[in-house]
Design an enzyme around this catalytic site. Structure first.
Site, PDB file in Angstrom:
ATOM      1  N   GLU A   3       0.880  -1.167   0.000  1.00  0.00           N
ATOM      2  CA  GLU A   3       0.000   0.000   0.000  1.00  0.00           C
ATOM      3  C   GLU A   3       0.910   1.206   0.000  1.00  0.00           C
ATOM      4  OE1 GLU A   3      -1.512   3.259   1.177  1.00  0.00           O
ATOM      5  OE2 GLU A   3      -2.053   2.264   3.056  1.00  0.00           O
ATOM      6  N   CYS A  53      -2.031   8.559   3.098  1.00  0.00           N
ATOM      7  CA  CYS A  53      -2.065   8.173   1.689  1.00  0.00           C
ATOM      8  C   CYS A  53      -3.442   8.386   1.083  1.00  0.00           C
ATOM      9  CB  CYS A  53      -1.649   6.708   1.544  1.00  0.00           C
ATOM     10  SG  CYS A  53       0.052   6.377   2.019  1.00  0.00           S
TER      11      CYS A  53
END
Length: 473
Positions: free
Chosen positions: A247, A281
């Protein structure tokens, strides 16, 4: 001022022995605590214990593993203020957000304590008369987790809760500026009653990751972090044919269409960009607004940004705390300056606050030129780039104009319209009339430069198992 000061000694035979790791409070510049790093000997001991423990742990009935995870949820709730304070002092997030993060971790533990058995139940398949064919889910072994500082508890628990309950054991290499969080996370599992070796923290630097991942005893790896870090882990894992889940970064669009609820879109947009100091993020980074509501939306967004309290992260009234690292804040400011230099207009913020600590104000950039840092790079801090578009077609085109593909948020009063456009957005997840978030009940992950694989829910717990076909004649 650095987030962690590391003193390194190398013996004549090449063996690495690390002395200390210092965590520094980014809001004050003061040393929070000093930790002794693990050298090669300690790392080897951890790997040996992980392998030995796995052989016993994999045989534990899953119900027992679920019960231990429920215990971990209790430990997290009982210690949420203490754990929250460790987070806040090490990486600067407001204390209210830190405590909420611990509570979310407990929720994830609850989820897998209740659902892991059902997720991993054997699957039956059609087969000839007189035969039975099923898929069973066996654990792989020790899993290396390389985790970031921005959500120092959540990122770890969302890997540990499913993977340990599936019968794997975990080795955590946490970010070097949150060693106290890393130690506390091992404490969570110890207090919950897990056997020694099921979850271990490796207090090591990034240069050790390659050696650990290459070790035959480590069967897979998961990483949340930067693109370069993800590529490095994927490269090493690929050479050794080990599975990875990555990720990585994101430049998530926040699309506001002409029929959106402006009140809700402003309120949520502010939180989506500034939560955790904008260091996420999946934070909303590019605000793509229909021309019919652009002026109103941007005026209200700027006003809301300016009303936020930036200050002491230990103060419950603080909305935006310190950035986690002065050097990273300087990089963020360079991106803002370069974007303004390329033609962007700074509507608010745009300069580090004149005070001790790494404090950057919520910032809004308009007239953002294509290709400037605010447009094409991930801005890891409270900086919003806003764009005006004439229609939904161009809104989707702009949303997809990125190398990333993690999440997106889309605002419209027409839910059918929202679902139709969501299918056109190139991202791992799209939230309609809601901010992008991770939730233990649903799969989470990205595409393109945002990474691959899925975490959470049933999809997440099955990433690191052997989906074994068993044919009985």
């Amino acid at each position: 001022m650095l987030p962690a000061v590391r003193c390194t000694i190398t013996k004549p035979d090449g063996t690495r022995v690390y002395e200390t790791m210092e965590a520094v409070n980014p809001a004050t510049g003061e040393t929070v605590a000093t930790y002794e790093e693990h050298g090669d000997k300690e790392v080897e001991q951890c790997l040996a214990m992980a392998q030995e423990t796995f052989e016993e742990w994999r045989e534990r009935p899953i119900r027992e593993r679920e019960e231990l995870l429920a215990n971990a949820a209790d430990v997290l709730r009982e210690n949420k203020e203490r754990y929250g304070e460790i987070m806040t002092k090490e990486m600067g997030k407001p204390i209210s957000e830190a405590v909420a993060e611990v509570e979310k971790c407990a929720w994830a533990c609850d989820h897998y304590a209740e659902n892991a058995g059902a997720y991993l139940d054997s699957e039956q398949h059609p087969s000839p008369p007189g035969t039975a064919v099923s898929t069973v889910h066996d654990p792989l072994g020790p899993i290396l987790a390389v985790m970031p500082w921005n959500f120092p508890f959540w990122q770890v628990i969302r890997f540990a809760a499913p993977y340990l309950t599936a019968g794997n054991v975990g080795l955590l290499k946490h970010a070097s500026n949150v060693p106290g969080c890393a130690v506390a996370l091992q404490e969570v599992f110890e207090k919950a009653g897990y056997p020694d070796g099921v979850f271990q923290t490796l207090l090591v630097g990034s240069e050790t990751v390659d050696d650990v991942l290459a070790d035959d005893r480590v069967k897979a790896a998961t990483l949340t972090g930067s693109g370069p870090a993800g590529r490095a882990v994927a490269e090493t894992a690929g050479r050794h044919l080990k599975k990875t889940v990555l990720e990585l970064g994101g430049s998530d669009p926040f699309i506001v269409l002409d029929d959106a609820d402006i009140d809700a879109a402003v309120e949520t947009g502010v939180l989506a960009r500034t939560q955790n100091g904008g260091q996420s993020c999946i934070a909303a980074k590019r605000f793509i607004v229909h021309e019919a509501v652009y002026d109103e939306y941007v005026d209200r967004l700027v006003s809301a940004f300016e009303s936020l309290t930036v200050g002491d992260p230990m103060d419950e009234k603080t909305d935006v705390g310190a950035q986690a690292d002065p050097d990273l804040m300087a990089e963020l400011h360079d991106q803002v300056q370069a974007s303004v230099g390329a033609g962007a207009t700074c509507l608010t913020g745009g300069e580090p606050l004149d005070r001790d600590g790494a404090f950057y104000p919520p910032t809004v950039l308009a007239d953002v030129p294509e290709g400037c840092p605010a447009d094409s790079e991930e801005t890891f801090g409270p900086v919003a780039a806003v764009y005006e578009v004439p229609n939904e077609t161009e809104a989707i085109e702009k949303a997809n104009d990125t190398q990333y593909g993690l999440g997106a948020s889309l605002w419209t009063d027409d839910r059918d319209r929202g679902r139709r456009l969501a299918r056109q957005v190139e991202a791992g997840c799209v939230y309609i009339n809601e901010m992008t978030k991770s939730d233990p009940r649903v799969p989470f992950g990205g595409i393109n430069d945002a990474g691959y694989g899925r975490e959470l829910s049933e999809a997440g717990i099955k990433e690191f198992v052997n989906r074994k076909t068993v044919w009985t004649q």
